[in-house]
Design a protein around this motif. Structure first.
Motif, PDB file in Angstrom:
ATOM      1  N   ASN A 132       0.835  -1.198   0.000  1.00  0.00           N
ATOM      2  CA  ASN A 132       0.000   0.000   0.000  1.00  0.00           C
ATOM      3  C   ASN A 132       0.871   1.249   0.000  1.00  0.00           C
ATOM      4  OD1 ASN A 132      -1.882  -1.992   0.342  1.00  0.00           O
ATOM      5  ND2 ASN A 132      -2.981  -0.974   1.988  1.00  0.00           N
ATOM      6  N   GLY A 133       0.381   2.308  -0.657  1.00  0.00           N
ATOM      7  CA  GLY A 133       1.087   3.576  -0.704  1.00  0.00           C
ATOM      8  C   GLY A 133       0.251   4.687  -0.102  1.00  0.00           C
ATOM      9  N   MET A 134       0.832   5.884  -0.044  1.00  0.00           N
ATOM     10  CA  MET A 134       0.158   7.059   0.504  1.00  0.00           C
ATOM     11  C   MET A 134       0.343   8.207  -0.497  1.00  0.00           C
ATOM     12  SD  MET A 134      -0.810   5.697   3.379  1.00  0.00           S
ATOM     13  CE  MET A 134      -1.484   7.110   4.225  1.00  0.00           C
ATOM     14  N   PHE A 135      -0.753   8.674  -1.086  1.00  0.00           N
ATOM     15  CA  PHE A 135      -0.654   9.780  -2.033  1.00  0.00           C
ATOM     16  C   PHE A 135      -0.810  11.100  -1.301  1.00  0.00           C
ATOM     17  CE2 PHE A 135      -2.479  12.875  -5.006  1.00  0.00           C
ATOM     18  CZ  PHE A 135      -1.488  12.861  -5.980  1.00  0.00           C
ATOM     19  N   THR A 136       0.080  12.054  -1.611  1.00  0.00           N
ATOM     20  CA  THR A 136       0.025  13.348  -0.951  1.00  0.00           C
ATOM     21  C   THR A 136       0.487  14.444  -1.900  1.00  0.00           C
ATOM     22  OG1 THR A 136       0.732  14.579   1.029  1.00  0.00           O
ATOM     23  CG2 THR A 136       2.365  13.159   0.006  1.00  0.00           C
ATOM     24  N   ILE A 137      -0.021  15.659  -1.695  1.00  0.00           N
ATOM     25  CA  ILE A 137       0.424  16.855  -2.415  1.00  0.00           C
ATOM     26  C   ILE A 137       0.701  17.927  -1.374  1.00  0.00           C
ATOM     27  CG2 ILE A 137      -0.078  18.534  -4.229  1.00  0.00           C
ATOM     28  CD1 ILE A 137      -2.229  16.711  -5.262  1.00  0.00           C
ATOM     29  N   GLU A 138       1.896  18.477  -1.415  1.00  0.00           N
ATOM     30  CA  GLU A 138       2.225  19.466  -0.394  1.00  0.00           C
ATOM     31  C   GLU A 138       1.328  20.701  -0.513  1.00  0.00           C
ATOM     32  OE1 GLU A 138       6.086  21.195  -0.557  1.00  0.00           O
ATOM     33  OE2 GLU A 138       6.135  21.333  -2.738  1.00  0.00           O
ATOM     34  N   LYS A 139       0.910  21.200   0.662  1.00  0.00           N
ATOM     35  CA  LYS A 139       0.134  22.440   0.797  1.00  0.00           C
ATOM     36  C   LYS A 139      -1.232  22.389   0.118  1.00  0.00           C
ATOM     37  CE  LYS A 139       4.287  25.264   1.303  1.00  0.00           C
ATOM     38  NZ  LYS A 139       4.233  25.209   2.789  1.00  0.00           N
ATOM     39  N   HIS A 140      -1.779  21.197  -0.094  1.00  0.00           N
ATOM     40  CA  HIS A 140      -3.116  21.059  -0.666  1.00  0.00           C
ATOM     41  C   HIS A 140      -3.957  20.100   0.176  1.00  0.00           C
ATOM     42  CE1 HIS A 140      -1.246  22.871  -4.199  1.00  0.00           C
ATOM     43  NE2 HIS A 140      -2.465  23.112  -4.657  1.00  0.00           N
ATOM     44  N   GLU A 141      -5.244  20.378   0.216  1.00  0.00           N
ATOM     45  CA  GLU A 141      -6.200  19.503   0.876  1.00  0.00           C
ATOM     46  C   GLU A 141      -7.380  19.249  -0.059  1.00  0.00           C
ATOM     47  OE1 GLU A 141      -7.301  21.494   4.500  1.00  0.00           O
ATOM     48  OE2 GLU A 141      -5.719  20.477   5.644  1.00  0.00           O
ATOM     49  N   TRP A 142      -8.083  18.161   0.192  1.00  0.00           N
ATOM     50  CA  TRP A 142      -9.255  17.824  -0.603  1.00  0.00           C
ATOM     51  C   TRP A 142     -10.232  17.043   0.284  1.00  0.00           C
ATOM     52  CZ3 TRP A 142      -4.368  15.842  -1.195  1.00  0.00           C
ATOM     53  CH2 TRP A 142      -4.189  14.483  -0.906  1.00  0.00           C
ATOM     54  N   PRO A 143     -11.519  17.006  -0.071  1.00  0.00           N
ATOM     55  CA  PRO A 143     -12.486  16.263   0.748  1.00  0.00           C
ATOM     56  C   PRO A 143     -12.287  14.757   0.589  1.00  0.00           C
ATOM     57  CG  PRO A 143     -13.555  17.194  -1.176  1.00  0.00           C
ATOM     58  CD  PRO A 143     -12.157  17.734  -1.176  1.00  0.00           C
ATOM     59  N   ILE A 144     -12.357  14.037   1.693  1.00  0.00           N
ATOM     60  CA  ILE A 144     -12.165  12.589   1.638  1.00  0.00           C
ATOM     61  C   ILE A 144     -13.223  11.932   0.750  1.00  0.00           C
ATOM     62  CG2 ILE A 144     -13.517  12.153   3.734  1.00  0.00           C
ATOM     63  CD1 ILE A 144     -11.465   9.919   4.384  1.00  0.00           C
ATOM     64  N   GLU A 145     -14.414  12.519   0.693  1.00  0.00           N
ATOM     65  CA  GLU A 145     -15.460  12.126  -0.260  1.00  0.00           C
ATOM     66  C   GLU A 145     -15.829  13.374  -1.051  1.00  0.00           C
ATOM     67  OE1 GLU A 145     -16.830   9.443  -1.226  1.00  0.00           O
ATOM     68  OE2 GLU A 145     -16.179   7.947   0.236  1.00  0.00           O
ATOM     69  N   PRO A 146     -15.517  13.437  -2.332  1.00  0.00           N
ATOM     70  CA  PRO A 146     -15.630  14.707  -3.075  1.00  0.00           C
ATOM     71  C   PRO A 146     -17.035  15.276  -3.177  1.00  0.00           C
ATOM     72  CG  PRO A 146     -15.103  12.873  -4.544  1.00  0.00           C
ATOM     73  CD  PRO A 146     -14.946  12.365  -3.157  1.00  0.00           C
ATOM     74  N   PHE A 147     -18.077  14.442  -3.067  1.00  0.00           N
ATOM     75  CA  PHE A 147     -19.438  14.934  -3.224  1.00  0.00           C
ATOM     76  C   PHE A 147     -20.251  14.880  -1.939  1.00  0.00           C
ATOM     77  CE2 PHE A 147     -18.151  13.288  -7.430  1.00  0.00           C
ATOM     78  CZ  PHE A 147     -18.207  14.482  -8.136  1.00  0.00           C
ATOM     79  N   LEU A 148     -19.586  14.603  -0.828  1.00  0.00           N
ATOM     80  CA  LEU A 148     -20.275  14.478   0.454  1.00  0.00           C
ATOM     81  C   LEU A 148     -20.174  15.790   1.221  1.00  0.00           C
ATOM     82  CD1 LEU A 148     -21.710  12.686   2.545  1.00  0.00           C
ATOM     83  CD2 LEU A 148     -19.454  11.988   3.378  1.00  0.00           C
ATOM     84  N   PRO A 149     -21.289  16.505   1.416  1.00  0.00           N
ATOM     85  CA  PRO A 149     -21.231  17.774   2.147  1.00  0.00           C
ATOM     86  C   PRO A 149     -20.649  17.577   3.544  1.00  0.00           C
ATOM     87  CG  PRO A 149     -23.366  17.498   1.078  1.00  0.00           C
ATOM     88  CD  PRO A 149     -22.654  16.191   0.947  1.00  0.00           C
ATOM     89  N   GLY A 150     -19.743  18.473   3.914  1.00  0.00           N
ATOM     90  CA  GLY A 150     -19.149  18.412   5.241  1.00  0.00           C
ATOM     91  C   GLY A 150     -18.084  17.354   5.410  1.00  0.00           C
ATOM     92  N   ALA A 151     -17.647  16.726   4.314  1.00  0.00           N
ATOM     93  CA  ALA A 151     -16.623  15.686   4.426  1.00  0.00           C
ATOM     94  C   ALA A 151     -15.320  16.269   4.971  1.00  0.00           C
ATOM     95  CB  ALA A 151     -16.373  15.041   3.061  1.00  0.00           C
ATOM     96  N   ASP A 152     -14.599  15.463   5.736  1.00  0.00           N
ATOM     97  CA  ASP A 152     -13.318  15.901   6.267  1.00  0.00           C
ATOM     98  C   ASP A 152     -12.363  16.241   5.130  1.00  0.00           C
ATOM     99  OD1 ASP A 152     -14.108  15.545   8.855  1.00  0.00           O
ATOM    100  OD2 ASP A 152     -13.212  13.567   9.088  1.00  0.00           O
ATOM    101  N   MET A 153     -11.562  17.274   5.331  1.00  0.00           N
ATOM    102  CA  MET A 153     -10.516  17.640   4.382  1.00  0.00           C
ATOM    103  C   MET A 153      -9.236  16.911   4.776  1.00  0.00           C
ATOM    104  SD  MET A 153     -12.072  19.698   2.309  1.00  0.00           S
ATOM    105  CE  MET A 153     -10.808  20.591   1.396  1.00  0.00           C
ATOM    106  N   ILE A 154      -8.578  16.294   3.791  1.00  0.00           N
ATOM    107  CA  ILE A 154      -7.363  15.533   4.047  1.00  0.00           C
ATOM    108  C   ILE A 154      -6.259  15.990   3.099  1.00  0.00           C
ATOM    109  CG2 ILE A 154      -8.597  13.499   4.923  1.00  0.00           C
ATOM    110  CD1 ILE A 154      -8.234  12.211   2.168  1.00  0.00           C
TER     111      ILE A 154
END
Length: 612
Positions: A504-526
């Motif tokens: 397993n790997g871990m995808f990341t982008i420095e200084k960016h966040e996105w919703p854990i579920e892109p269409f779910l209102p109030g989803a946690d930002m990761i």
């Protein structure tokens, strides 16, 4: 109940190639014979059908519910790799079989009872929510799972939304675990049989067995693609570097693959035959489209197929694998052709499906015979970000998605950049309890057939403190890995695939966040997300350049440092809005590129489509 297991001595395979460090095989096997883990006699331990696995002298073993159906045993009985999963050749697997009538709800109560490693669970032709009661969440057919984690995965209807009977597959998509036997069959039945009682009440749909529907409705738009499977022995993951780089214990990062095989569109064959360095096949379609993929096998030796497990298909015709009791042969001998049919059902919404070959599932995906199909908003068109050419029927790892806002549900959507990243690796030992402990990743690994190892960059003049900056100030060069480009404030959607992965790997982008579920209102930002082999992850950035849309070069990478060090990283280049190296997503060059913000929270929002 599905127990995902590792450290299963009786399914251990001997690794015959791939830089194995440490003791000789006999010594290593003896070291594994403890009171807790009693291995079978050495002469009964089979060679792995994936000899390229890097790491120890043997795999760790895998199973489901204390049962396994290893590739090695089946190949010992019949060496035809295209028939590994065929019950007509080998009988049904000894792993648990789930039988259901068309339309039955199925629940996979998933528990990872492993001691050493993370895993992944994948189902063909069916989808589920990882957020079980959140209807705005993405539907998926694959999910990574860590030690002691559990999920309840609910599939609403056996046979999928188009009610297709036949045999489907569930499996652990990690390369070695799959080959060690962690797979099984879902048998979907269309007529009553004596030894399977119907459910007293149905969770979804009307009572009784529903009618079988055509895979594609008659009104569905049809997209046709002519695809060719070819050998590509000139594959280089970095043309500027040596063929391999030693990392530790005489193990090496491999940057050439003379056994490479790839999918390309028919009109690309001549281009790829030259010095052109290909990207993995990436096709795009929209919600509600019918896809016709005409595959021709031009490999010199191996059989080939085309499977897209995350879409809707008839498992007896277009699953792309000779599985269970399904009739006919869904693979192709060299020189043969056939058409596979898929439907981007609105029930599954916007999604992505990994494409694999099952002519030889043990070797061909590792050697590059993989790709992806990305499903976008209904009615969308796709253009080249630099030239503006319509690439809706082309093969491209990157595209601008131009949304038709006249379609109901799309009124509030905005155009976005869309890219696909395919991660592959084959190191079986790092992070496990093998001795000696290793700190580096070896073998063939990269992203989109490319890699930029730290050790190569150090030789080119980069210090560790400036690893992500140009190594030569007077001659700045980008890494060979994909450079993602966007204007500041653009929406950017990154489809992360575990194309052929051992860990397993871990995808990341420095200084960016996105919703854990892109269409779910109030989803946690990761800012980091785990992914695994056979899995596709939807990373939907609300704003290139972060919340404040700041231009500059950012680094995307595999967040597991040894994998980044071995070359799995690249640039996310956020350009000023006036930069004309890429076209603006809408309006003139000077148009507003900043993210639309939710004035209550100050967080960029993505509006879902009602087609989901």
């Amino acid at each position: 109940m599905v127990h995902i297991m590792d450290t299963v001595p009786h399914t251990v395979n001997v690794v015959t190639a791939g830089n194995p460090p440490g003791q000789p095989i006999d010594v290593a096997l003896e070291a594994g014979r403890t009171v807790s883990f009693i291995m079978p006699p050495n002469e009964m331990i089979k060679m792995t059908p994936m000899p390229f696995l890097n790491g120890g002298t043997h795999t760790t073993g895998g199973a489901l519910n204390f049962r396994a159906e290893p590739f090695a045993q089946r190949l010992a009985n019949n060496p035809d790799t295209s028939k590994i999963f065929s019950s007509k050749v080998h009988g049904d697997p000894s792993t648990a079989m789930l039988r259901a009538y068309l339309g039955d709800a199925m629940v996979f109560r998933l528990v990872d009872v492993t001691m050493n490693e993370s895993n992944v669970f994948t189902v063909s032709g069916h989808t589920f929510w990882t957020e079980r009661y959140a209807q705005e969440a993405n539907r998926k057919n694959s999910i990574h799972i860590g030690i002691a984690e559990r999920y309840d995965l609910v599939v609403p209807e056996a046979g999928g939304p188009r009610h297709q009977p036949g045999d489907y597959m569930f499996f652990n998509g990690r390369s070695s675990k799959f080959s060690e036997g962690a797979w099984g069959i879902i048998r979907v039945i269309e007529k009553p049989i004596d030894d399977l009682k119907p459910l007293p009440t149905k969770a979804y749909g009307r009572p009784g067995i529903p009618d079988i529907l055509p895979v594609c409705p008659s009104e569905a738009p049809v997209k046709s693609f002519n695809v060719v499977a070819i050998d590509h022995p000139g594959m280089s993951f970095n043309v500027n570097a040596e063929e391999s780089i030693e990392v530790d214990f005489e193990r090496r990062i491999e940057l050439r693959n003379p056994e490479a095989k790839i999918y390309v569109l028919e009109d690309e064959v001549q281009k790829v035959a030259g010095d052109y360095q290909p990207m993995p096949l990436t096709l795009r379609a929209n919600i509600g489209d019918c896809l016709k993929v005409h595959l021709t096998n031009k490999l010199k030796e191996s059989r080939a197929s085309f499977s897209a497990f995350g879409l809707v298909f008839d498992p007896t015709d277009s699953q792309g694998v000779n599985l269970g009791n399904n009739p006919g042969d869904q693979t192709l001998a060299p020189g043969e052709s056939r058409t596979y049919t898929y439907y981007a059902d609105p029930f599954n919404g916007e999604t992505q499906s990994l494409v694999w070959d099952f002519g030889n599932a043990a070797m061909n995906p590792r050697n590059g015979l993989f790709g992806g199909i990305i499903i976008g908003p209904k009615g969308s068109s796709y253009r080249d970000p630099k030239t503006g050419e319509d690439i809706s029927l082309k093969n491209s790892w990157k595209a601008d998605v131009i949304i038709d806002r006249t379609i109901q549900g799309n009124e509030g959507r905005v155009n976005y950049r869309d890219v696909a990243l395919y991660f592959q690796d084959e190191d079986n030992i790092i992070g496990t309890s093998f001795m000696p402990y290793v700190q580096n990743v070896a073998g063939l690994l990269g992203v989109n057939y490319r890699a930029e190892p730290y050790l190569y960059r150090e030789e080119a003049g980069c210090s560790l403190g400036r690893m992500f900056q140009p190594c030569e100030v007077d001659n700045p060069q980008d890494p060979v890995t994909p450079v993602i480009e966007a204007h500041a404030g653009d929406r950017v959607r990154i489809h992360v695939f575990g194309a052929s992965s051992e860990q397993n790997g871990m995808f990341t982008i420095e200084k960016h966040e996105w919703p854990i579920e892109p269409f779910l209102p109030g989803a946690d930002m990761i800012s980091t997300v785990e992914f695994s082999g056979s899995e596709g992850i939807d990373v939907f950035l609300p704003s290139a350049g972060g919340k404040w849309a700041m231009a500059g070069d950012y680094v995307w990478s595999n967040g597991r440092l040894p994998y980044s060090q071995s070359g799995q990283w690249g640039y996310f280049r956020v350009l000023p809005n006036t930069d004309q190296r890429i076209l603006p997503l809408s309006g003139s060059v000077s148009s507003n590129k900043q993210a639309a913000l939710d004035h209550d929270s100050g967080v960029a929002r993505i509006i879902p489509t009602v087609a989901k």
